[in-house]
Design a protein around this motif. Structure first.
Motif, PDB file in Angstrom:
ATOM      1  N   ASP A   1      -1.983 -32.965   7.872  1.00 29.89           N
ATOM      2  CA  ASP A   1      -1.084 -31.929   7.358  1.00 29.89           C
ATOM      3  C   ASP A   1      -1.855 -31.126   6.320  1.00 29.89           C
ATOM      4  O   ASP A   1      -1.885 -31.475   5.143  1.00 29.89           O
ATOM      5  N   TRP A   2      -2.500 -30.056   6.754  1.00 31.32           N
ATOM      6  CA  TRP A   2      -3.333 -29.271   5.855  1.00 31.32           C
ATOM      7  C   TRP A   2      -2.470 -28.616   4.783  1.00 31.32           C
ATOM      8  O   TRP A   2      -1.455 -27.995   5.081  1.00 31.32           O
ATOM      9  N   PRO A   3      -2.856 -28.728   3.515  1.00 34.32           N
ATOM     10  CA  PRO A   3      -2.023 -28.175   2.439  1.00 34.32           C
ATOM     11  C   PRO A   3      -1.992 -26.644   2.479  1.00 34.32           C
ATOM     12  O   PRO A   3      -2.973 -25.999   2.833  1.00 34.32           O
ATOM     13  N   ARG A   4      -0.848 -26.098   2.096  1.00 36.02           N
ATOM     14  CA  ARG A   4      -0.726 -24.653   1.972  1.00 36.02           C
ATOM     15  C   ARG A   4      -1.499 -24.199   0.736  1.00 36.02           C
ATOM     16  O   ARG A   4      -1.374 -24.789  -0.335  1.00 36.02           O
ATOM     17  N   LEU A   5      -2.299 -23.157   0.884  1.00 35.58           N
ATOM     18  CA  LEU A   5      -3.135 -22.682  -0.206  1.00 35.58           C
ATOM     19  C   LEU A   5      -2.604 -21.371  -0.771  1.00 35.58           C
ATOM     20  O   LEU A   5      -2.063 -20.543  -0.035  1.00 35.58           O
ATOM     21  N   SER A   6      -2.798 -21.191  -2.059  1.00 35.11           N
ATOM     22  CA  SER A   6      -2.491 -19.902  -2.668  1.00 35.11           C
ATOM     23  C   SER A   6      -3.471 -18.864  -2.133  1.00 35.11           C
ATOM     24  O   SER A   6      -4.540 -19.220  -1.619  1.00 35.11           O
ATOM     25  N   PRO A   7      -3.162 -17.570  -2.234  1.00 40.23           N
ATOM     26  CA  PRO A   7      -4.108 -16.551  -1.754  1.00 40.23           C
ATOM     27  C   PRO A   7      -5.483 -16.679  -2.397  1.00 40.23           C
ATOM     28  O   PRO A   7      -6.503 -16.497  -1.718  1.00 40.23           O
ATOM     29  N   GLU A   8      -5.532 -17.009  -3.691  1.00 34.58           N
ATOM     30  CA  GLU A   8      -6.823 -17.145  -4.359  1.00 34.58           C
ATOM     31  C   GLU A   8      -7.610 -18.334  -3.804  1.00 34.58           C
ATOM     32  O   GLU A   8      -8.812 -18.229  -3.528  1.00 34.58           O
ATOM     33  N   ALA A   9      -6.927 -19.471  -3.648  1.00 36.69           N
ATOM     34  CA  ALA A   9      -7.610 -20.658  -3.113  1.00 36.69           C
ATOM     35  C   ALA A   9      -8.034 -20.433  -1.667  1.00 36.69           C
ATOM     36  O   ALA A   9      -9.124 -20.855  -1.260  1.00 36.69           O
ATOM     37  N   LEU A  10      -7.201 -19.774  -0.881  1.00 41.45           N
ATOM     38  CA  LEU A  10      -7.548 -19.492   0.511  1.00 41.45           C
ATOM     39  C   LEU A  10      -8.798 -18.621   0.579  1.00 41.45           C
ATOM     40  O   LEU A  10      -9.689 -18.860   1.403  1.00 41.45           O
ATOM     41  N   HIS A  11      -8.884 -17.629  -0.300  1.00 42.08           N
ATOM     42  CA  HIS A  11     -10.074 -16.766  -0.308  1.00 42.08           C
ATOM     43  C   HIS A  11     -11.319 -17.571  -0.667  1.00 42.08           C
ATOM     44  O   HIS A  11     -12.383 -17.383  -0.067  1.00 42.08           O
ATOM     45  N   ARG A  12     -11.202 -18.480  -1.631  1.00 38.68           N
ATOM     46  CA  ARG A  12     -12.358 -19.291  -2.015  1.00 38.68           C
ATOM     47  C   ARG A  12     -12.837 -20.152  -0.850  1.00 38.68           C
ATOM     48  O   ARG A  12     -14.036 -20.275  -0.608  1.00 38.68           O
ATOM     49  N   VAL A  13     -11.883 -20.734  -0.136  1.00 36.02           N
ATOM     50  CA  VAL A  13     -12.245 -21.597   0.987  1.00 36.02           C
ATOM     51  C   VAL A  13     -12.885 -20.801   2.106  1.00 36.02           C
ATOM     52  O   VAL A  13     -13.945 -21.158   2.640  1.00 36.02           O
ATOM     53  N   THR A  14     -12.251 -19.704   2.495  1.00 36.84           N
ATOM     54  CA  THR A  14     -12.731 -18.951   3.662  1.00 36.84           C
ATOM     55  C   THR A  14     -14.020 -18.196   3.387  1.00 36.84           C
ATOM     56  O   THR A  14     -14.747 -17.855   4.326  1.00 36.84           O
ATOM     57  N   SER A  15     -14.329 -17.957   2.111  1.00 36.01           N
ATOM     58  CA  SER A  15     -15.537 -17.191   1.793  1.00 36.01           C
ATOM     59  C   SER A  15     -16.778 -18.064   1.650  1.00 36.01           C
ATOM     60  O   SER A  15     -17.891 -17.541   1.556  1.00 36.01           O
ATOM     61  N   LEU A  16     -16.610 -19.386   1.638  1.00 39.16           N
ATOM     62  CA  LEU A  16     -17.784 -20.249   1.539  1.00 39.16           C
ATOM     63  C   LEU A  16     -18.659 -20.103   2.786  1.00 39.16           C
ATOM     64  O   LEU A  16     -18.152 -20.160   3.913  1.00 39.16           O
ATOM     65  N   PRO A  17     -19.974 -19.981   2.628  1.00 38.28           N
ATOM     66  CA  PRO A  17     -20.856 -19.717   3.769  1.00 38.28           C
ATOM     67  C   PRO A  17     -21.366 -20.985   4.440  1.00 38.28           C
ATOM     68  O   PRO A  17     -22.555 -21.101   4.747  1.00 38.28           O
ATOM     69  N   ILE A  18     -20.494 -21.952   4.656  1.00 44.55           N
ATOM     70  CA  ILE A  18     -20.971 -23.259   5.128  1.00 44.55           C
ATOM     71  C   ILE A  18     -20.338 -23.689   6.443  1.00 44.55           C
ATOM     72  O   ILE A  18     -20.809 -24.654   7.051  1.00 44.55           O
ATOM     73  N   TRP A  19     -19.300 -23.025   6.894  1.00 44.69           N
ATOM     74  CA  TRP A  19     -18.490 -23.604   7.960  1.00 44.69           C
ATOM     75  C   TRP A  19     -19.202 -23.627   9.300  1.00 44.69           C
ATOM     76  O   TRP A  19     -19.087 -24.602  10.056  1.00 44.69           O
ATOM     77  N   ASP A  20     -19.941 -22.565   9.644  1.00 37.82           N
ATOM     78  CA  ASP A  20     -20.672 -22.574  10.922  1.00 37.82           C
ATOM     79  C   ASP A  20     -21.643 -23.738  10.994  1.00 37.82           C
ATOM     80  O   ASP A  20     -21.645 -24.511  11.957  1.00 37.82           O
TER      81      ASP A  20
END
Length: 329
Positions: free
Chosen positions: A85-104
């Motif tokens: 159950d992935w936690p719901r993120l605030s817009p700021e936290a979501l941006h931090r997660v999605t902008s990290l250059p590590i996922w690929d």
């Protein structure tokens, strides 16, 4: 303190629904405490293990083989990433997660690791060692599923995944995976701790990844003991050849990380894979190199502390880190 530890919470999220989904509402309510207790026990068992046989350990012995294989097999945590159950993120936290250059690179690394470990397992005749290697490979594949589910949950765009062909030399692929994890996990332990205490990620998201991080600690503990056991059991005339192969693996990994430092992956695609080396600032807690090394050393020791003290610990990367620490602030 509740019956479920903080680090067991993501496991509870992953397994609780499957534990009670077949119950009626009243039965589900009564089943929940038992499910949480079981999950807390599984989490504790993943982090603490001692072989019941007393006495000193002879490296390379049958006892040594049995011990490091049983460590991996008996500390397996059966969480299910498909129902996290992935936690719901605030817009700021979501941006931090999605902008990290590590996922690929993270997804692709786990995909390559899984096929390499499974391919090597197929070459092993000892049934206990083969079971342990198959477990290792299954956990690597599960890490990829966890990352894939995270990417899907938060809408992170990835480059198309490459194929993951089995290595032509199974032993080479296994050595590359094992020593690579020894390097990457050492720094990941520190970065994970920095992310936890800085609040860069929400606590719920950090805890979701806690079992994955601890599993990597188990994997490198298993690998370094396998490497020592394997070397001791080689005929004397094959040991220099194996040492040369290990040296070639280290040279390959150093060269690979030079490419990563330049932001280019093995296929020539731009990446910021040097994240594990200098990612504390990206995680919201700028640290001096010395402080980062100290944190990595402390976290490495902490994550290994719960396992039988007779088992060998990863040594090369911590020794190099302590050497480097003498020259940095």
């Amino acid at each position: 303190m509740s019956g479920t530890s903080e680090s067991a919470k993501p496991v509870a999220a992953a397994l609780h629904s499957s534990a009670v989904e077949d119950h009626a509402p009243a039965e589900a309510a009564s089943a929940a405490p038992a499910a949480h207790t079981t999950l807390a026990q599984a989490d504790h068992a993943m982090r603490h293990w001692t072989d019941p046989a007393p006495g000193p350990l002879c490296v390379g012995s049958t006892q040594h083989l049995r011990m490091f294989c049983n460590m991996l097999l008996q500390t397996h945590n059966p969480y299910k990433p498909a129902v996290i159950d992935w936690p719901r993120l605030s817009p700021e936290a979501l941006h931090r997660v999605t902008s990290l250059p590590i996922w690929d690179i993270a997804v692709q690394t786990e995909g390559r690791a899984a096929i390499r470990v499974r391919t090597f397992a197929e070459t092993v005749s000892d049934p206990l060692l083969r079971r342990a290697l198959e477990m290792d490979g299954a956990e690597e594949a599960r890490h990829k599923v966890v990352l894939s589910k995270l990417v899907e949950a938060y809408g992170i765009a990835l480059a198309p995944e490459p194929d993951y062909p089995p290595p032509r030399d199974p032993e080479w692929g296994w050595l590359v995976t094992g020593y690579s994890e020894c390097i990457d996990s050492f720094f990941a332990f520190g970065l994970f701790a920095a992310a936890r205490r800085s609040g860069f990620f929400p606590a719920e998201l950090v805890e979701t990844f806690e079992p994955v991080i601890q599993e990597e600690g188990r994997h490198i503990l298993f690998f370094v003991n396998w490497a020592a056991w394997y070397r001791r059991n080689l005929p004397w005339w094959r040991r220099p050849l194996f040492a040369l192969k290990v040296a070639r693996v280290w040279a390959f990994l150093v060269w690979e990380r030079i490419g990563m430092a330049r932001g280019i992956d093995a296929d020539g695609v731009a990446q910021d894979a040097n994240f594990t080396m200098n990612g504390s600032a990206a995680l919201g807690e700028a640290m001096t190199p010395g402080a980062m090394i100290d944190l990595c050393l402390a976290e490495n020791a902490r994550r290994m502390a719960g396992y039988d003290a007779r088992l060998l610990r990863p040594g090369t990367v911590p020794r190099l880190a302590r050497l480097a620490r003498r020259f940095v602030k």
